[in-house]
Design a protein around this motif. Structure first.
Motif, short mmCIF file in Angstrom:
data_model
loop_
_atom_site.label_atom_id
_atom_site.label_comp_id
_atom_site.label_asym_id
_atom_site.label_seq_id
_atom_site.Cartn_x
_atom_site.Cartn_y
_atom_site.Cartn_z
N THR A 92 101.17 9.39 34.03
CA THR A 92 101.72 10.40 34.92
C THR A 92 100.58 11.17 35.57
N VAL A 93 100.93 12.01 36.51
CA VAL A 93 99.92 12.88 37.14
C VAL A 93 99.24 13.73 36.08
N ALA A 94 100.03 14.32 35.20
CA ALA A 94 99.46 15.15 34.14
C ALA A 94 98.52 14.32 33.26
N GLY A 95 98.93 13.07 32.97
CA GLY A 95 98.08 12.20 32.16
C GLY A 95 96.78 11.88 32.84
N ASN A 96 96.84 11.63 34.15
CA ASN A 96 95.63 11.36 34.91
C ASN A 96 94.70 12.58 34.93
N LEU A 97 95.29 13.75 35.11
CA LEU A 97 94.47 14.97 35.17
C LEU A 97 93.78 15.25 33.84
N GLY A 98 94.47 15.00 32.76
CA GLY A 98 93.93 15.37 31.45
C GLY A 98 93.17 14.30 30.73
N PHE A 99 93.16 13.07 31.27
CA PHE A 99 92.57 11.95 30.54
C PHE A 99 91.09 12.18 30.20
N ILE A 106 88.38 17.95 24.16
CA ILE A 106 88.84 19.31 24.45
C ILE A 106 90.25 19.50 23.88
N ASP A 107 90.50 20.68 23.32
CA ASP A 107 91.78 20.87 22.62
C ASP A 107 92.94 20.94 23.61
N LYS A 108 94.13 20.65 23.10
CA LYS A 108 95.30 20.50 23.94
C LYS A 108 95.64 21.76 24.73
N ALA A 109 95.47 22.92 24.11
CA ALA A 109 95.80 24.17 24.80
C ALA A 109 94.90 24.37 26.02
N GLU A 110 93.62 24.07 25.89
CA GLU A 110 92.69 24.22 27.01
C GLU A 110 92.98 23.19 28.09
N ILE A 111 93.33 21.97 27.67
CA ILE A 111 93.69 20.94 28.65
C ILE A 111 94.91 21.39 29.45
N ALA A 112 95.93 21.89 28.77
CA ALA A 112 97.15 22.35 29.45
C ALA A 112 96.83 23.50 30.42
N ARG A 113 95.95 24.42 29.98
CA ARG A 113 95.58 25.56 30.84
C ARG A 113 94.92 25.06 32.13
N ARG A 114 93.98 24.13 31.97
CA ARG A 114 93.26 23.63 33.15
C ARG A 114 94.19 22.85 34.07
#
Length: 373
Positions: A92-99, A106-114
């Motif tokens: 997904t777009v979110a998956g591409n952004l966070g990959f 990097i921890d999940k909370a920081e990934i979600a914030r970014r």
């Protein structure tokens, strides 16, 4: 953020093909730099060497003052956006952004914030659960930019990222990239062969040809004072009119540029720079926008032309005409949108002589003269 410096950098393939030839360039911290040139000039190869995707054959590359020739691309802290977006189709777009962030631990909370911050900035929040196949070209480009942005790198390297977009979307994305640079202030190097992108987006332009740097400067500085006929004929659209001519003196201190039936007086301020070339062949450069329907103060001269064709572009008309009348060199002139002329019609326009350029006929180098506004 980071400053980037290339010191006598070359890229040679197979000890024979020189793609980049001994270039030196300093890109300032936070600068928006454009690499501009025709296909095969070495601009993308230079970008890939900065990103670590191509090895450097000779010379040194410094990022933040640190030599990085042998540093792995992942450790250079630069982000690259490619022409073809290079998104993962199964994510997904979110998956591409966070990959990339997940790979870095990097921890999940920081990934979600970014991801949330960048998706809001780029207007792709509603797209986070879609996959690339469900996106338009412009949306994919925003996701590719977002994937680079979430990393918060020292520099962004953009390899013709707008070339696959249609004209309207390309214009919109130019504005978005300018706004993005104002927001994040990170060093950006943008590779393009599009003169409009170069003129409107960059703080400086680096023009390349045959693996070498030809000229570097602010867009308007390069536009107003090209160093040679290549730059003059490449930058802007339509480009500068270039045609063979010669310089002739009058015996009374006057000097004229002669081309076909046209006789253009050299302004007094330019005569000392050109006097030694009297009687010699030169290349004359006249920009299309410096032709006018009425005189321009005391600096213009009436020139005779014969219309060949007109191009109706909506906001303006491009007149194609023979300078000095039938049989003269063919030039282009920007005219108001209501201008009309039938092919074969004789016309009188007024050229602003302060904007004339004269180049050496053999080398193509500009003959230095006082710079005009």
């Amino acid at each position: 953020m980071a400053g980037i410096e290339l010191r006598n950098v070359s890229k040679i393939y197979g000890n024979a093909v020189v793609a980049v030839d001994d270039i030196s360039l300093e890109i300032k911290d936070g600068e928006f730099m454009i690499f501009l040139g025709p296909s095969g000039c070495g601009k993308s190869t230079t970008l890939r060497m900065i990103g670590g995707l191509e090895s450097i054959s000779k010379g040194d590359l410094l990022i933040d003052g640190r030599r990085v020739n042998d540093v792995d691309p992942a450790d250079r802290d630069v982000a690259i956006v490619f022409q073809n977006y290079a998104l993962y189709p199964h994510m997904t777009v979110a998956g591409n952004l966070g990959f990339g962030l997940r790979l870095r631990g990097i921890d999940k909370a920081e990934i979600a914030r970014r991801i949330n911050a960048i998706s809001d900035m780029l207007g792709i929040g509603p797209l986070l659960e879609r996959k690339p196949a469900q996106l338009s070209g412009g949306q994919r480009q925003r996701v590719a930019l977002g994937r680079a942005l979430v990393r918060e790198p020292k520099a962004f390297l953009l390899d013709e990222p707008l070339s696959n977009l249609d004209a309207k979307l390309r214009a919109a994305m130019r504005t978005e990239l300018i706004k993005l640079h104002h927001k994040v202030g990170t060093t950006i190097i943008h590779v393009t062969h599009d003169q409009i992108e170069a003129m409107t987006m960059g703080q400086r332009i680096c023009i390349m040809k045959d693996g070498r740097i030809v000229q570097v400067g602010a867009p308007l500085e390069v536009y107003r004072n090209p160093v040679n006929t290549f730059v003059a004929g490449f930058l802007a659209s339509p480009p500068m009119n270039l045609f063979p001519g010669r310089l002739e003196g009058s015996g009374q201190g006057e000097l004229f540029a002669i081309a076909g039936g046209a006789r253009l007086p050299i302004p007094a301020a330019f005569r000392p720079a050109y006097a030694s070339r009297a009687g010699r062949e030169v290349t004359i450069g006249l920009r299309p926008e410096d032709f006018h329907l009425t005189p321009v103060g005391n600096s213009s001269v009436a020139v005779q032309l014969t219309a060949v064709a007109i191009e109706l572009l909506g906001p303006e008309v491009i007149l194609v005409a023979e300078l000095g009348g039938m049989g003269g060199p063919e030039i282009q002139a920007r005219m108001p949108r209501d201008f009309l002329a039938r092919p074969g019609t004789d016309l009188t326009l007024h050229y602003d002589l302060t904007q004339m350029h004269v180049f050496d006929a053999a080398t193509g180098q500009v003959l230095a003269r006082p710079q005009m506004a």
